[in-house]
Design an enzyme around this catalytic site. Structure first.
Site, PDB file in Angstrom:
ATOM      1  CB  CYS A   1      -3.957  -9.379  11.188  1.00 24.16           C
ATOM      2  SG  CYS A   1      -2.346 -10.004  10.687  1.00 24.16           S
TER       3      CYS A   1
ATOM      4  CG  HIS B   1      -4.008 -14.633  11.000  1.00 21.70           C
ATOM      5  ND1 HIS B   1      -3.786 -15.113   9.738  1.00 21.70           N
ATOM      6  CD2 HIS B   1      -3.215 -13.531  11.124  1.00 21.70           C
ATOM      7  CE1 HIS B   1      -2.902 -14.338   9.112  1.00 21.70           C
ATOM      8  NE2 HIS B   1      -2.544 -13.365   9.937  1.00 21.70           N
TER       9      HIS B   1
HETATM   10  P1  NAP Z   1       0.160  -6.643  -1.363  1.00 19.50           P
HETATM   11  O1  NAP Z   1      -0.954  -7.550  -1.724  1.00 19.50           O
HETATM   12  O2  NAP Z   1       1.539  -6.985  -1.810  1.00 19.50           O
HETATM   13  O3  NAP Z   1      -0.205  -5.150  -1.886  1.00 19.50           O
HETATM   14  C1  NAP Z   1       0.687  -4.061  -1.781  1.00 19.50           C
HETATM   15  C2  NAP Z   1       0.027  -2.788  -2.280  1.00 19.50           C
HETATM   16  O4  NAP Z   1       0.936  -1.689  -2.088  1.00 19.50           O
HETATM   17  C3  NAP Z   1      -0.278  -2.838  -3.763  1.00 19.50           C
HETATM   18  O5  NAP Z   1      -1.433  -2.078  -4.039  1.00 19.50           O
HETATM   19  C4  NAP Z   1       0.943  -2.158  -4.378  1.00 19.50           C
HETATM   20  O6  NAP Z   1       0.708  -1.579  -5.623  1.00 19.50           O
HETATM   21  C5  NAP Z   1       1.166  -1.056  -3.352  1.00 19.50           C
HETATM   22  N1  NAP Z   1       2.525  -0.569  -3.447  1.00 19.50           N
HETATM   23  C6  NAP Z   1       3.669  -1.262  -3.308  1.00 19.50           C
HETATM   24  N2  NAP Z   1       4.730  -0.473  -3.534  1.00 19.50           N
HETATM   25  C7  NAP Z   1       4.239   0.747  -3.847  1.00 19.50           C
HETATM   26  C8  NAP Z   1       4.830   1.997  -4.223  1.00 19.50           C
HETATM   27  N3  NAP Z   1       6.164   2.140  -4.317  1.00 19.50           N
HETATM   28  N4  NAP Z   1       4.025   3.058  -4.460  1.00 19.50           N
HETATM   29  C9  NAP Z   1       2.683   2.909  -4.390  1.00 19.50           C
HETATM   30  N5  NAP Z   1       2.056   1.750  -4.061  1.00 19.50           N
HETATM   31  C10 NAP Z   1       2.835   0.685  -3.793  1.00 19.50           C
HETATM   32  O7  NAP Z   1       0.273  -6.448   0.214  1.00 19.50           O
HETATM   33  P2  NAP Z   1      -0.885  -6.460   1.304  1.00 19.50           P
HETATM   34  O8  NAP Z   1      -0.998  -7.813   1.887  1.00 19.50           O
HETATM   35  O9  NAP Z   1      -2.094  -5.784   0.780  1.00 19.50           O
HETATM   36  O10 NAP Z   1      -0.192  -5.594   2.454  1.00 19.50           O
HETATM   37  C11 NAP Z   1       0.160  -4.246   2.248  1.00 19.50           C
HETATM   38  C12 NAP Z   1       0.649  -3.674   3.571  1.00 19.50           C
HETATM   39  O11 NAP Z   1      -0.451  -3.636   4.489  1.00 19.50           O
HETATM   40  C13 NAP Z   1       1.726  -4.521   4.284  1.00 19.50           C
HETATM   41  O12 NAP Z   1       3.005  -4.220   3.825  1.00 19.50           O
HETATM   42  C14 NAP Z   1       1.506  -4.154   5.719  1.00 19.50           C
HETATM   43  O13 NAP Z   1       2.211  -2.973   6.030  1.00 19.50           O
HETATM   44  C15 NAP Z   1       0.009  -3.898   5.787  1.00 19.50           C
HETATM   45  N6  NAP Z   1      -0.681  -5.092   6.316  1.00 19.50           N
HETATM   46  C16 NAP Z   1      -1.166  -5.018   7.544  1.00 19.50           C
HETATM   47  C17 NAP Z   1      -1.791  -6.095   8.091  1.00 19.50           C
HETATM   48  C18 NAP Z   1      -2.256  -6.024   9.489  1.00 19.50           C
HETATM   49  O14 NAP Z   1      -1.935  -6.924  10.207  1.00 19.50           O
HETATM   50  N7  NAP Z   1      -3.014  -5.022   9.877  1.00 19.50           N
HETATM   51  C19 NAP Z   1      -1.956  -7.270   7.393  1.00 19.50           C
HETATM   52  C20 NAP Z   1      -1.466  -7.344   6.122  1.00 19.50           C
HETATM   53  C21 NAP Z   1      -0.828  -6.234   5.588  1.00 19.50           C
HETATM   54  P3  NAP Z   1       1.125  -2.380  -6.981  1.00 19.50           P
HETATM   55  O15 NAP Z   1       0.053  -3.433  -7.155  1.00 19.50           O
HETATM   56  O16 NAP Z   1       1.068  -1.308  -8.006  1.00 19.50           O
HETATM   57  O17 NAP Z   1       2.475  -2.946  -6.756  1.00 19.50           O
HETATM   58  O1  3JN Z   2       1.989 -12.061   8.170  1.00 17.75           O
HETATM   59  C1  3JN Z   2       0.872 -11.779   8.590  1.00 17.75           C
HETATM   60  O2  3JN Z   2       0.002 -12.636   8.774  1.00 17.75           O
HETATM   61  C2  3JN Z   2       0.538 -10.372   8.918  1.00 17.75           C
HETATM   62  C3  3JN Z   2       1.482  -9.451   8.264  1.00 17.75           C
HETATM   63  C4  3JN Z   2       1.493  -8.170   8.472  1.00 17.75           C
HETATM   64  C5  3JN Z   2       2.493  -7.324   7.867  1.00 17.75           C
HETATM   65  C6  3JN Z   2       3.100  -7.706   6.671  1.00 17.75           C
HETATM   66  C7  3JN Z   2       4.094  -6.913   6.117  1.00 17.75           C
HETATM   67  C8  3JN Z   2       4.509  -5.765   6.729  1.00 17.75           C
HETATM   68  C9  3JN Z   2       2.870  -6.129   8.483  1.00 17.75           C
HETATM   69  C10 3JN Z   2       2.148  -5.674   9.710  1.00 17.75           C
HETATM   70  O3  3JN Z   2       1.030  -5.234   9.557  1.00 17.75           O
HETATM   71  O4  3JN Z   2       2.671  -5.735  10.811  1.00 17.75           O
HETATM   72  C11 3JN Z   2       3.902  -5.368   7.921  1.00 17.75           C
HETATM   73  C12 3JN Z   2       4.398  -4.126   8.571  1.00 17.75           C
HETATM   74  O5  3JN Z   2       5.304  -4.213   9.394  1.00 17.75           O
HETATM   75  O6  3JN Z   2       3.883  -3.069   8.224  1.00 17.75           O
END
Ligand code: NAP
Ligand code: 3JN
Length: 346
Positions: A139, A252
């Site tokens: 992000c 952010h």
């Molecule tokens: P979150 O609110 O904790 O949501 C996690 C999601 O993943 C939930 O739907 C969860 O399902 C599912 N999940 C976790 N473990 C699983 C498993 N073993 N099998 C199937 N589904 C599973 O996290 P979030 O903030 O949405 O972030 C999720 C991911 O997106 C991060 O880890 C990161 O890699 C990515 N992300 C990217 C950015 C970016 O900068 N582009 C920003 C934030 C996040 P349940 O509800 O059933 O546990």
């Molecule tokens: O912390 C934030 O503001 C952004 C977080 C992103 C994030 C959180 C958990 C795992 C990432 C990401 O997108 O880089 C990951 C990841 O490494 O996939």
């Protein structure tokens, strides 16, 4: 005689892996808001979500537990369930014929996997053919490069020094709840509970996002360094980042200092950015107008202001950049990639 042929726009079978999370929930909402041509939607999550459903176009769609068969018949799979899940299920989804748009860092720096911000390098989407996977950047990187790209094209950026002020929603839904609970506890004289972060986040700031690396930077900081070079297609840009967590729910903010090869004035930067896709210039300090998370949250533009000359070097510009980290920083960017895929490649 001749029949009348009506061309039907193609619709797609779409899976959202991590559909119950902070990013996944927003992905489903973005698909609806942007009227993505969805034929069927398959929300996927873990066993913890059994019995839950997601609301899409007024319908309650039951969440399915993700397994090896979840991607059969899927055209596009949007992943946001963490890097481990992406590493395991991304290739399975691609082998089943889906194009994966992955929000984690699992594949971002793989040379044969495109890392895409549609306003910056949409042409790289064509490389999805290599492995059936497109990576969505971090992000903090996304909102910075949409602003840097037009400046780089005009004046070549040599160096970037960035400090971030990142909202708790970047950590997921549980961190949003933790900040709210801590504020409530502190204001009512109770002891705040600390579980998501190493320290209390309410009324605090810490320069610690993701893990610390041997070079003294955090992994979040190095994501900004490496991803910026890859997306901009220029390894010569030097980047140094400090990333901090602040007690803000959504949005952010970034203080960005750039040094360019060619002299460029703040007026020229403002004029360039006024034309830049996905960017809104909010820069009228005399009227106290500058970007803030409260204004960036809930919409998709990257806001930029405080554009001024850095008087300490020959060719320097300072900027203040704010965007909704869950929308443009994650879900919207992924859906924009899917839109280009759908319109031009599938
Ligand atoms: P979150 O609110 O904790 O949501 C996690 C999601 O993943 C939930 O739907 C969860 O399902 C599912 N999940 C976790 N473990 C699983 C498993 N073993 N099998 C199937 N589904 C599973 O996290 P979030 O903030 O949405 O972030 C999720 C991911 O997106 C991060 O880890 C990161 O890699 C990515 N992300 C990217 C950015 C970016 O900068 N582009 C920003 C934030 C996040 P349940 O509800 O059933 O546990
Ligand atoms: O912390 C934030 O503001 C952004 C977080 C992103 C994030 C959180 C958990 C795992 C990432 C990401 O997108 O880089 C990951 C990841 O490494 O996939």
């Amino acid at each position: 005689m001749f029949g009348v042929y009506v061309t039907m726009a193609r619709e797609f079978h779409v899976a959202v892996a991590g559909a119950t999370g902070a990013v996944g929930t927003q992905m489903v909402q973005c698909l609806e808001e942007r009227n993505f041509p969805v034929k069927t939607l398959r929300p996927l999550a873990s066993e913890r979500s059994l019995g839950k459903s997601v609301t899409y176009r007024g319908q309650e769609i039951p969440v399915q537990v993700m397994d090896e068969k979840s991607f059969e018949g899927i055209d596009i799979a949007l992943f946001s369930a963490g890097g481990g899940i992406s590493l395991k299920y991304g290739p399975i989804a691609a082998a089943a014929g889906a194009v994966v748009v992955d929000n984690s860092s699992a594949f971002r720096m793989e040379p044969d996997i495109p890392l895409v911000v549609p306003e910056v390098n949409p042409q790289d989407i064509a490389l999805y053919k290599n492995r059936g996977i497109i990576a969505n950047p971090n992000c903090s990187t996304i909102q910075m490069v949409v602003v840097l790209k037009p400046i780089h094209d005009a004046a070549r950026i040599k160096r970037v020094v960035v400090s971030t002020y990142q909202a708790v929603s970047g950590t997921g839904q549980k961190a949003v709840t933790e900040l709210a609970d801590q504020v409530r506890a502190l204001l009512s004289g109770a002891d705040p509970k600390i579980s998501v972060y190493p320290y209390r986040i309410a009324f605090n700031v810490f320069p610690h996002i993701d893990v610390f690396l041997e070079n003294g930077y955090t992994k979040e900081e190095m994501k900004m360094v490496l991803e910026t070079k890859k997306i901009m297609g220029d390894d010569t840009i030097r980047v140094s980042a400090t990333t901090a967590r602040v007690p803000v729910f959504y949005g952010h903010s970034e203080a960005v200092n750039i040094e360019t090869e060619k002299k460029i004035t703040p007026e020229e930067v403002r004029a360039l950015l006024a034309q830049a896709p996905g960017v809104k210039v909010v820069d009228d300090p005399a009227n106290r107008l500058y970007p803030m998370p409260l204004d960036a949250a809930g919409q998709d533009l990257t806001l930029v202001g405080r554009i001024r000359e850095d008087a300490s070097i020959a060719n320097g510009i300072d900027l203040w950049i704010v965007a909704d980290n869950i929308r443009k920083g994650a879900a919207t960017n992924a859906v924009q990639i899917a839109e280009i895929l759908a319109a031009q490649y599938l």
